[in-house]
Design a protein around this motif. Structure first.
Motif, PDB file in Angstrom:
ATOM      1  N   GLN A   1     -24.860  -6.162 -13.783  1.00 44.50           N
ATOM      2  CA  GLN A   1     -24.203  -5.718 -14.999  1.00 44.50           C
ATOM      3  C   GLN A   1     -23.941  -4.205 -14.942  1.00 44.50           C
ATOM      4  O   GLN A   1     -22.823  -3.758 -15.217  1.00 44.50           O
ATOM      5  CB  GLN A   1     -25.112  -6.033 -16.199  1.00 44.50           C
ATOM      6  N   GLU A   2     -24.965  -3.463 -14.534  1.00 39.16           N
ATOM      7  CA  GLU A   2     -24.863  -2.008 -14.479  1.00 39.16           C
ATOM      8  C   GLU A   2     -23.711  -1.547 -13.590  1.00 39.16           C
ATOM      9  O   GLU A   2     -22.874  -0.755 -14.012  1.00 39.16           O
ATOM     10  CB  GLU A   2     -26.181  -1.401 -13.940  1.00 39.16           C
TER      11      GLU A   2
ATOM     12  N   GLN B   1     -20.301   0.570 -14.412  1.00 36.93           N
ATOM     13  CA  GLN B   1     -20.047   1.843 -13.748  1.00 36.93           C
ATOM     14  C   GLN B   1     -18.643   1.907 -13.189  1.00 36.93           C
ATOM     15  O   GLN B   1     -17.921   2.872 -13.391  1.00 36.93           O
ATOM     16  CB  GLN B   1     -21.037   2.013 -12.582  1.00 36.93           C
TER      17      GLN B   1
ATOM     18  N   GLU C   1     -16.057   0.195 -14.035  1.00 32.24           N
ATOM     19  CA  GLU C   1     -15.028   0.174 -15.067  1.00 32.24           C
ATOM     20  C   GLU C   1     -14.731   1.583 -15.588  1.00 32.24           C
ATOM     21  O   GLU C   1     -13.592   1.919 -15.855  1.00 32.24           O
ATOM     22  CB  GLU C   1     -15.491  -0.695 -16.227  1.00 32.24           C
ATOM     23  N   THR C   2     -15.768   2.385 -15.741  1.00 31.47           N
ATOM     24  CA  THR C   2     -15.554   3.699 -16.328  1.00 31.47           C
ATOM     25  C   THR C   2     -14.775   4.623 -15.398  1.00 31.47           C
ATOM     26  O   THR C   2     -14.108   5.528 -15.868  1.00 31.47           O
ATOM     27  CB  THR C   2     -16.895   4.386 -16.661  1.00 31.47           C
ATOM     28  N   THR C   3     -14.851   4.378 -14.109  1.00 31.68           N
ATOM     29  CA  THR C   3     -14.152   5.267 -13.203  1.00 31.68           C
ATOM     30  C   THR C   3     -12.685   4.901 -13.049  1.00 31.68           C
ATOM     31  O   THR C   3     -11.889   5.694 -12.564  1.00 31.68           O
ATOM     32  CB  THR C   3     -14.812   5.267 -11.813  1.00 31.68           C
TER      33      THR C   3
ATOM     34  N   PRO D   1      -4.138   9.159 -19.576  1.00 34.46           N
ATOM     35  CA  PRO D   1      -4.328   8.764 -20.968  1.00 34.46           C
ATOM     36  C   PRO D   1      -5.791   8.788 -21.401  1.00 34.46           C
ATOM     37  O   PRO D   1      -6.078   8.759 -22.601  1.00 34.46           O
ATOM     38  CB  PRO D   1      -3.754   7.349 -21.028  1.00 34.46           C
ATOM     39  N   ASP D   2      -6.705   8.850 -20.448  1.00 36.42           N
ATOM     40  CA  ASP D   2      -8.124   8.858 -20.827  1.00 36.42           C
ATOM     41  C   ASP D   2      -8.649  10.253 -21.129  1.00 36.42           C
ATOM     42  O   ASP D   2      -9.781  10.415 -21.550  1.00 36.42           O
ATOM     43  CB  ASP D   2      -8.972   8.260 -19.694  1.00 36.42           C
ATOM     44  N   ALA D   3      -7.811  11.261 -20.873  1.00 40.00           N
ATOM     45  CA  ALA D   3      -8.330  12.630 -20.964  1.00 40.00           C
ATOM     46  C   ALA D   3      -7.799  13.416 -22.155  1.00 40.00           C
ATOM     47  O   ALA D   3      -7.805  14.636 -22.157  1.00 40.00           O
ATOM     48  CB  ALA D   3      -8.015  13.377 -19.666  1.00 40.00           C
TER      49      ALA D   3
END
Lengths: 355, 326
Positions: free
Chosen positions: B2-3, B7, B9-11, B299-301
């Motif tokens: 899961q971890e 991880q 996904e966030t990158t 778009p994430d920043a």
């Protein structure tokens, strides 16, 4: 527990989150590479959420708002079950959309039918009612303004106007408004009434007339329009359409322009069949009152008849001239008319013709 | 397990694709309620109707798979609507007073006052509308904003207007691009800024070419002309983010525009105007789905930079005056 993204309202970075629906709040557990946290959303501060699709978006709190986005997994269904009746899930709009295609179709068609009824009957009837209660002095003032506006682009034949006014003076007339006639230079066989007692006659129609009874009939007809307030009603009707459109589409700049511009459309106003036949009757009455030959009205119609091509008649909303002649003939036959020579009128007529 | 998946996904950086996902039938179901309520309230419901429609359209417009949000409410816009109506009523009264006055001097003065008042309101309306509209627009919680000043708007507007008049309209192309420069140059998307780099001479060229080719092709080229104008507007919009520029790019073609325009016309004619909702969604589809962001836009920043603002006075005013921008 549902998986989704959490946005904290400070950056646009979506943080992976687990969302749990508790009895009185929603818990959002989010986590990034560096940090993790947990938010508690009280139901009363969740903003209304409408128009969701596969993704459900919920927003929370004061500016800047936090939000979550959850991609299906049955989230919406569970949300609606768990918080049935909660304020943030209510929408009057989606309720209607849920009726499906049939509902939309029925709604759309009945709306269309309603609009047609409103436009064809409702609005004109209302406008005419309003026009009928328009105070006389206002109507006169409005007519004065419109008349002045219209005369700006026209050439007035002052000699003929004087002669026509003399003719009118010799005629016994009953009207709520002081009648003022003007002759303008225009070959079109036409004459029209402006609200408040102003009548404009083209010299084209005068040139065609052969008997003065026709002129008396014409004046009677136009005075009928004035007296029965046909032009005020028609004006109100045409204005009401603009008003309706501007109300529906939120465009207000148009109305002022229309009011100012309406003077020009007055010449082309269409009266209904019944308005025309009522005015024809008024013309006959005027002839009878002055002991003139009622045939004058019929002759007048015959002059008008030649003005439009036959093939156009079936599309015209204007009453058919031959029908009007038929009506007039039967009315002339039915009534009793006393015909006396009227030297005063004849003299005025001769003067008018000589100009 | 899961971890690690979290991880990863966030990158992943979300791609800045634009998409419109609205459907005519959905918008229709909204518009039909709007129409009935507007008619029943003799037009007073209009601001609420408009808010709902905008909320729907924004909600169905997506950037990087996240929808935009329109935060404006009927109440805010109603207050603006009433204020706008008041200003308009004054102007119309001046006009009607002039019209009913017998004196030609007074007549002329009133007409001039009306025209000048109307003209002076346009920059105010644009400015007010931009401030309101941008501040009530958000994406992933990040609000847009408008930093332009009213003084600059008046300067740009009246300079452009004056030069257009004395050059018999030739300057109007520079006027248009300058206005867009002023408007977009002051628009913020959180920490990102917009810039407009369209040049008046290019716009002039598009119009000259469009005019003559439309004449020569008996009107057929007009669809390509319209497409050129839309693309000219979109392609000249830059986004600056942390010192890096990206650009909007429209791939709308003449034939796509032809299909859009012809379809819209047929829909309007055969549904007696009731199909307007489909016209809106089809148009949005054509414009938004053919638009992409080229460059390093991330778009994430984006970071929140704007203050809250709720004055809607000129939102409806712009509508009343038929100003359609952005």
């Amino acid at each position: 527990m549902f998986e989704g993204k959490y946005y904290n309202g400070r950056t646009s970075k979506g943080m992976p989150a687990f969302i749990t629906l508790e009895p009185n709040h929603i818990r959002v557990n989010w986590q990034t590479d560096e940090e993790r946290g947990s938010e508690i959303w009280h139901l009363s501060e969740i903003h209304k959420s409408e128009f969701n699709d596969a993704t459900t978006v919920l927003e929370y709190g004061n500016y800047p708002r936090q939000s979550i986005a959850v991609f299906e997994q049955g989230f919406r269904k569970v949300l609606e079950q768990q918080y049935n009746g909660a304020k943030f899930l209510k929408s009057n709009y989606s309720a209607f959309a849920k009726t499906g295609l049939a509902g939309l179709l029925v709604g759309g068609l009945s709306l269309l039918a309603l609009a047609i009824v409103l436009v064809v009957w409702g609005i004109p009837a209302l406008a005419e009612k309003a026009a009928a209660h328009f105070p006389e002095e206002y109507e006169r003032a409005l007519g004065e303004e419109l008349h002045e506006q219209m005369m700006m682009g026209q050439t007035i034949d002052s000699a003929k106007t004087v002669a026509l006014r003399n003719y009118l003076k010799a005629l016994k007339v009953e009207s709520d408004f002081p009648i003022q006639v003007t002759v303008v230079e225009d070959d079109m066989v036409n004459a029209f009434a402006v609200p408040g007692g102003f009548i404009v006659v083209h010299d084209g129609i005068l040139a065609k007339m052969q008997h003065h009874e026709e002129l008396a009939g014409l004046l009677g007809h136009e005075i009928g329009h004035v007296q029965l307030r046909h032009s005020t009603k028609a004006l109100a009707r045409s204005l009401s359409y603009y008003m309706l459109a501007s109300v529906l589409f939120g465009d207000l700049s148009g109305i002022a322009a229309v009011i100012v511009d309406n003077a020009s459309t007055l010449q082309n106003l269409e009266y209904s069949r019944s308005a025309e036949s009522d005015s024809d009757k008024a013309g006959l009455e005027l002839l009878a009152k002055n002991n003139l030959n009622p045939k004058g009205m019929v002759w007048l119609m015959q002059r008008l008849q030649s003005k439009q091509p036959e093939y156009l008649k079936f599309i015209s909303t204007h009453p058919n001239t031959s029908d009007r002649i038929k009506d007039l003939n039967s009315q002339v036959k039915a009534g009793k008319y006393k015909i006396d020579p009227n030297p005063e009128l004849e003299a005025a007529w001769a003067e008018l013709k000589a100009e | 397990m899961q971890e690690t998946s979290t991880q990863q996904e966030t990158t992943v950086v979300s791609r800045p694709t634009l998409a419109f996902k609205g459907q005519g039938s959905e918008l229709f179901s909204i518009e039909i309620v709007n129409l009935v309520l507007t008619a029943l309230t003799l037009g007073l419901y209009y601001p609420w109707a408009k808010a709902k429609k905008l909320q729907y359209i924004y909600r169905k417009t997506e950037l990087a798979d996240s929808p935009f949000t329109f935060h404006g409410t009927g109440k805010e816009m109603f207050i603006g609507f009433i204020k706008g109506l008041g200003i308009f009523a004054v102007l119309v009264c001046v006009l009607l007073y002039g019209w009913s006055s017998g004196d030609n001097g007074v007549k002329f003065l009133c007409f001039a006052l009306y025209l000048f008042g109307f003209l002076a309101l346009i920059p105010l309306a644009i400015h007010g509308m931009m401030r309101y509209r941008t501040s009530r627009t958000s994406w992933r919680g990040i609000h847009m904003g408008y930093r332009g000043t009213l003084g600059n708007m008046y300067k740009v507007y009246f300079t452009g207007f004056f030069l257009s008049v004395i050059t018999f309209g030739i300057y109007s192309f520079w006027f248009t691009t300058n206005l867009h420069k002023e408007i977009l140059g002051n628009m913020r998307f959180g920490s990102a800024k917009f810039r407009y780099i369209g040049d008046g001479s290019d716009l002039l060229l598009i119009n000259v070419k469009g005019y003559f080719l439309t004449l020569f092709t008996l009107g057929i080229y007009s669809f390509w002309w319209a497409k050129d104008l839309i693309n000219f507007y979109i392609d000249n919009i830059l986004i600056e983010q942390d010192g890096k520029y990206s650009r909007l790019n429209s791939s709308l073609t003449g034939s796509k525009y032809f299909v859009l325009a012809l379809g819209n016309l047929l829909i309007l004619v055969f549904t007696l105007g009731l199909g307007y909702a489909w016209v809106v969604t089809r148009t949005m589809h054509a414009i938004v789905n053919n638009c992409e962001i080229i460059g390093d836009f991330n778009p994430d920043a984006l970071a929140q930079t704007e203050e809250e603002y709720k004055n809607a006075t000129f939102e409806d005013m712009a509508d009343m005056m038929d100003i359609g921008i952005v």
